[in-house]
Design an enzyme around this catalytic site. Structure first.
Site, PDB file in Angstrom:
ATOM      1  N   ARG A  71      91.580  38.829  33.204  1.00 16.64           N
ATOM      2  CA  ARG A  71      90.655  38.887  32.695  1.00 16.64           C
ATOM      3  C   ARG A  71      89.938  37.480  32.239  1.00 16.64           C
ATOM      4  O   ARG A  71      89.134  37.299  31.427  1.00 16.64           O
ATOM      5  CB  ARG A  71      90.371  39.735  31.257  1.00 16.64           C
ATOM      6  CG  ARG A  71      90.457  41.363  31.570  1.00 16.64           C
ATOM      7  CD  ARG A  71      89.321  41.759  32.261  1.00 16.64           C
ATOM      8  NE  ARG A  71      89.524  43.054  33.109  1.00 16.64           N
ATOM      9  CZ  ARG A  71      89.661  44.243  32.506  1.00 16.64           C
ATOM     10  NH1 ARG A  71      89.425  44.546  31.215  1.00 16.64           N
ATOM     11  NH2 ARG A  71      89.814  45.132  33.300  1.00 16.64           N
ATOM     12  N   ARG A 123      83.613  39.744  29.681  1.00 16.40           N
ATOM     13  CA  ARG A 123      82.646  39.574  28.558  1.00 16.40           C
ATOM     14  C   ARG A 123      82.547  38.565  27.474  1.00 16.40           C
ATOM     15  O   ARG A 123      81.655  38.236  26.727  1.00 16.40           O
ATOM     16  CB  ARG A 123      82.475  41.019  27.824  1.00 16.40           C
ATOM     17  CG  ARG A 123      81.806  42.077  28.767  1.00 16.40           C
ATOM     18  CD  ARG A 123      81.679  43.390  27.750  1.00 16.40           C
ATOM     19  NE  ARG A 123      83.144  43.769  27.181  1.00 16.40           N
ATOM     20  CZ  ARG A 123      83.781  44.882  27.882  1.00 16.40           C
ATOM     21  NH1 ARG A 123      83.124  45.767  28.321  1.00 16.40           N
ATOM     22  NH2 ARG A 123      84.936  45.147  27.321  1.00 16.40           N
ATOM     23  N   ARG A 149      75.339  40.766  32.843  1.00 20.34           N
ATOM     24  CA  ARG A 149      75.605  42.294  32.485  1.00 20.34           C
ATOM     25  C   ARG A 149      74.380  42.709  31.901  1.00 20.34           C
ATOM     26  O   ARG A 149      74.250  43.965  31.810  1.00 20.34           O
ATOM     27  CB  ARG A 149      76.835  42.353  31.539  1.00 20.34           C
ATOM     28  CG  ARG A 149      78.266  42.255  32.419  1.00 20.34           C
ATOM     29  CD  ARG A 149      78.266  43.700  33.237  1.00 20.34           C
ATOM     30  NE  ARG A 149      78.768  44.788  32.354  1.00 20.34           N
ATOM     31  CZ  ARG A 149      78.269  45.882  31.744  1.00 20.34           C
ATOM     32  NH1 ARG A 149      76.835  46.002  32.070  1.00 20.34           N
ATOM     33  NH2 ARG A 149      78.513  46.792  31.001  1.00 20.34           N
ATOM     34  N   ASP A 205      87.590  45.358  40.516  1.00 19.23           N
ATOM     35  CA  ASP A 205      88.293  46.492  39.672  1.00 19.23           C
ATOM     36  C   ASP A 205      89.608  47.247  40.469  1.00 19.23           C
ATOM     37  O   ASP A 205      89.164  47.538  41.700  1.00 19.23           O
ATOM     38  CB  ASP A 205      87.266  47.433  38.833  1.00 19.23           C
ATOM     39  CG  ASP A 205      88.178  48.153  37.709  1.00 19.23           C
ATOM     40  OD1 ASP A 205      88.065  47.239  36.664  1.00 19.23           O
ATOM     41  OD2 ASP A 205      88.617  49.180  37.881  1.00 19.23           O
ATOM     42  N   TYR A 256      94.583  57.429  36.119  1.00 18.84           N
ATOM     43  CA  TYR A 256      93.111  57.614  36.042  1.00 18.84           C
ATOM     44  C   TYR A 256      92.595  58.765  36.846  1.00 18.84           C
ATOM     45  O   TYR A 256      91.566  59.596  36.206  1.00 18.84           O
ATOM     46  CB  TYR A 256      92.348  56.366  36.384  1.00 18.84           C
ATOM     47  CG  TYR A 256      92.347  55.155  35.405  1.00 18.84           C
ATOM     48  CD1 TYR A 256      91.728  55.324  34.148  1.00 18.84           C
ATOM     49  CD2 TYR A 256      93.257  53.941  35.619  1.00 18.84           C
ATOM     50  CE1 TYR A 256      91.864  54.331  33.180  1.00 18.84           C
ATOM     51  CE2 TYR A 256      93.371  53.182  34.654  1.00 18.84           C
ATOM     52  CZ  TYR A 256      92.517  53.500  33.454  1.00 18.84           C
ATOM     53  OH  TYR A 256      92.511  52.350  32.496  1.00 18.84           O
TER      54      TYR A 256
HETATM   55  O1  CP3 Z   1      89.480  38.375  35.425  1.00 19.05           O
HETATM   56  C1  CP3 Z   1      90.138  39.251  35.973  1.00 19.05           C
HETATM   57  O2  CP3 Z   1      91.228  39.610  35.449  1.00 19.05           O
HETATM   58  C2  CP3 Z   1      89.712  39.768  37.126  1.00 19.05           C
HETATM   59  C3  CP3 Z   1      88.913  41.172  37.121  1.00 19.05           C
HETATM   60  C4  CP3 Z   1      89.465  42.513  36.696  1.00 19.05           C
HETATM   61  C5  CP3 Z   1      88.792  43.367  36.088  1.00 19.05           C
HETATM   62  N1  CP3 Z   1      89.403  44.656  36.193  1.00 19.05           N
HETATM   63  C6  CP3 Z   1      87.257  43.331  35.662  1.00 19.05           C
HETATM   64  C7  CP3 Z   1      86.868  44.046  34.841  1.00 19.05           C
HETATM   65  C8  CP3 Z   1      90.719  42.951  36.907  1.00 19.05           C
HETATM   66  C9  CP3 Z   1      92.117  42.169  37.508  1.00 19.05           C
HETATM   67  C10 CP3 Z   1      90.815  44.488  36.666  1.00 19.05           C
HETATM   68  C11 CP3 Z   1      91.850  45.489  36.623  1.00 19.05           C
HETATM   69  C12 CP3 Z   1      91.851  46.552  35.895  1.00 19.05           C
HETATM   70  N2  CP3 Z   1      90.734  47.395  35.671  1.00 19.05           N
HETATM   71  C13 CP3 Z   1      92.987  47.110  35.396  1.00 19.05           C
HETATM   72  C14 CP3 Z   1      94.165  46.683  35.374  1.00 19.05           C
HETATM   73  C15 CP3 Z   1      94.393  45.305  34.292  1.00 19.05           C
HETATM   74  C16 CP3 Z   1      94.363  45.848  32.875  1.00 19.05           C
HETATM   75  O3  CP3 Z   1      93.358  45.474  32.161  1.00 19.05           O
HETATM   76  O4  CP3 Z   1      95.233  46.772  32.177  1.00 19.05           O
HETATM   77  C17 CP3 Z   1      92.541  48.157  34.679  1.00 19.05           C
HETATM   78  C18 CP3 Z   1      93.507  49.241  33.722  1.00 19.05           C
HETATM   79  C19 CP3 Z   1      91.348  48.684  34.953  1.00 19.05           C
HETATM   80  C20 CP3 Z   1      90.415  49.759  34.627  1.00 19.05           C
HETATM   81  C21 CP3 Z   1      89.379  49.179  33.606  1.00 19.05           C
HETATM   82  N3  CP3 Z   1      88.020  48.597  34.168  1.00 19.05           N
HETATM   83  C22 CP3 Z   1      89.236  49.062  32.173  1.00 19.05           C
HETATM   84  C23 CP3 Z   1      90.341  49.701  31.205  1.00 19.05           C
HETATM   85  C24 CP3 Z   1      87.825  48.378  32.015  1.00 19.05           C
HETATM   86  C25 CP3 Z   1      87.621  48.137  30.488  1.00 19.05           C
HETATM   87  C26 CP3 Z   1      86.603  48.655  29.979  1.00 19.05           C
HETATM   88  C27 CP3 Z   1      85.964  47.872  28.825  1.00 19.05           C
HETATM   89  O5  CP3 Z   1      84.840  47.970  28.807  1.00 19.05           O
HETATM   90  O6  CP3 Z   1      86.490  47.416  28.073  1.00 19.05           O
HETATM   91  C28 CP3 Z   1      87.210  47.980  33.189  1.00 19.05           C
HETATM   92  C29 CP3 Z   1      85.918  47.373  33.287  1.00 19.05           C
HETATM   93  C30 CP3 Z   1      86.135  46.037  33.467  1.00 19.05           C
HETATM   94  N4  CP3 Z   1      87.039  45.452  34.854  1.00 19.05           N
HETATM   95  C31 CP3 Z   1      85.519  44.700  33.067  1.00 19.05           C
HETATM   96  C32 CP3 Z   1      85.835  43.796  33.817  1.00 19.05           C
HETATM   97  C33 CP3 Z   1      85.440  42.382  33.620  1.00 19.05           C
HETATM   98  C34 CP3 Z   1      84.654  44.993  31.855  1.00 19.05           C
HETATM   99  C35 CP3 Z   1      83.236  45.766  32.490  1.00 19.05           C
HETATM  100  C36 CP3 Z   1      81.960  45.206  31.754  1.00 19.05           C
HETATM  101  O7  CP3 Z   1      81.577  44.064  32.042  1.00 19.05           O
HETATM  102  O8  CP3 Z   1      81.455  46.257  31.067  1.00 19.05           O
END
Ligand code: CP3
Length: 346
Positions: free
Chosen positions: A25, A29, A38, A74, A150
């Site tokens: 990540r 944000r 965003r 994602d 999921y």
């Molecule tokens: O910078 C990075 O790591 C690359 C981008 C990345 C994202 N998701 C972007 C993202 C990666 C590698 C992921 C993988 C991902 N997505 C996982 C495995 C890694 C982990 O965190 O355990 C999982 C479980 C997901 C599912 C998912 N997508 C979650 C739990 C969330 C967060 C919800 C939140 O708002 O906190 C997302 C959304 C997401 N994926 C965001 C980002 C930058 C935040 C979205 C936003 O801008 O609101």
């Protein structure tokens, strides 16, 4: 397109100058520029725009000086084209319109055709690799278990009740689902490698909810198959999970080049359990990023001291960068890792 990289060298246990570092990540944000985007676009709009994927992926390399980029995307992106509609809710995560719970539901899942279904991802990968070379791009996918959690639960879960129920009560259906997801993971990662990704990470974020026995019987065979196929491409393969202290010896059996661990186990103890011939990544508690610099730096140095001289260690967090992190903290952390002198060195 394949300049030398201390991150790649460390994955293979080859000589390199300083400990490599990148952050899960690292795009997100906590960055003011990301938050600005965003305000105008939803997460999914951003993850479907070639221009935004490229920009958001490259910025942490340029701003923080990390040793690898991770594709901005994602784990759920392949699900849409497979016929599983989802949305991503802020502060919650993926939400699925029609959870997959029966053989009938499974019949509706379509195979993934990565380049046809997600062309913007592969066009971005090519642009990103040109822009950041010699720094490598890490491609990624969700692991079948974490994706299944999921799509079976319908969203984030506390105790993974429906997932475990399917795994225990309908083992044949479970195996079929694991295989269907494994095919998608393999074709997605193969295409990412073909377009320029120089390492791939499989995110099994919630695997730690399984007992050792359930992991061994219901998940390990699929993961072994995935990693043995990926390893034919000769790029490093990384297996990430949280709460995996008890699972590490079995995770090593997958054949992954690198195991990415969380903060619950001392990194030196993970190394002792795993032996010398697999790389280890991670270990800093991400919540430390919300602490003072002195506290954060103290913990980071302790990890570096524990792994000093280990040719197969990659500095990272135990999970993703939390929103609210001071960007300056990450930059100083990269400098601290790169400037770390082995005990006795001047
Ligand atoms: O910078 C990075 O790591 C690359 C981008 C990345 C994202 N998701 C972007 C993202 C990666 C590698 C992921 C993988 C991902 N997505 C996982 C495995 C890694 C982990 O965190 O355990 C999982 C479980 C997901 C599912 C998912 N997508 C979650 C739990 C969330 C967060 C919800 C939140 O708002 O906190 C997302 C959304 C997401 N994926 C965001 C980002 C930058 C935040 C979205 C936003 O801008 O609101």
């Amino acid at each position: 397109m394949s300049g030398s990289s201390r991150f790649i060298e460390a994955c293979w246990g080859k000589a390199h100058d300083v400990v490599p570092v990148w952050f899960m990540r690292q795009a997100g944000r906590y960055q003011p520029a990301y938050r600005q985007l965003r305000e105008r676009y939803s997460f999914l709009e951003m993850a479907r725009s070639e221009e935004i994927i490229t920009e958001v992926t490259c910025r942490p390399v340029e701003e923080l000086g990390v040793d690898a980029a991770i594709l901005f995307s994602d784990i759920m992106m392949p699900m849409g084209p497979m016929g599983i509609d989802f949305d991503i809710e802020e502060h919650k995560g993926p939400v699925i319109a029609h959870p997959i719970r029966s053989a009938q539901d499974l019949k509706h899942i379509k195979p993934l055709r990565p380049e046809e279904n997600l062309p913007e991802i592969f066009r971005s990968i090519e642009k990103i690799c040109r822009r950041i070379d010699p720094v490598p791009l890490i491609g990624f996918a969700g692991a079948p278990f974490t994706l299944a959690s999921y799509i079976i639960e319908g969203g984030p879960s506390r105790n993974y009740q429906e997932t475990k129920k399917m795994m225990w009560e309908q083992p044949a259906l479970w195996d079929e689902l694991m295989m269907t997801l494994a095919d998608a993971v393999l074709s997605h990662l193969t295409a990412q490698i073909r377009h320029g990704a120089r390492a791939v990470q499989i995110f099994d974020s919630w695997i730690g909810v399984l007992s050792v026995e359930d992991f061994e019987h219901a998940v390990l065979p699929t993961m072994r198959e995935i990693f043995s196929r990926l390893n034919t491409f000769h790029v490093p393969t990384i297996y990430f999970g949280t709460e995996t202290a008890a699972l590490l010896p079995l995770m090593k059996e997958t054949g992954a080049t690198v195991l990415s661990i969380d903060w619950r186990i001392p990194v030196a103890s993970a190394r002792r359990q795993l032996g010398a011939n697999v790389a280890v990544q991670g270990n800093l508690d991400p919540v430390l990023l919300l602490s003072s610099w002195e506290v954060l730096a103290g913990h980071a140095r302790r990890i570096l001291d524990e792994m000093a001289g280990d040719p197969r260690y990659i500095f990272n967090l135990g999970h993703g960068v939390p929103p609210g992190t001071e960007p300056e903290h990450l930059k100083r952390l990269v400098d601290l890792v790169h400037g770390y002198a082995l005990p006795g060195e001047v």
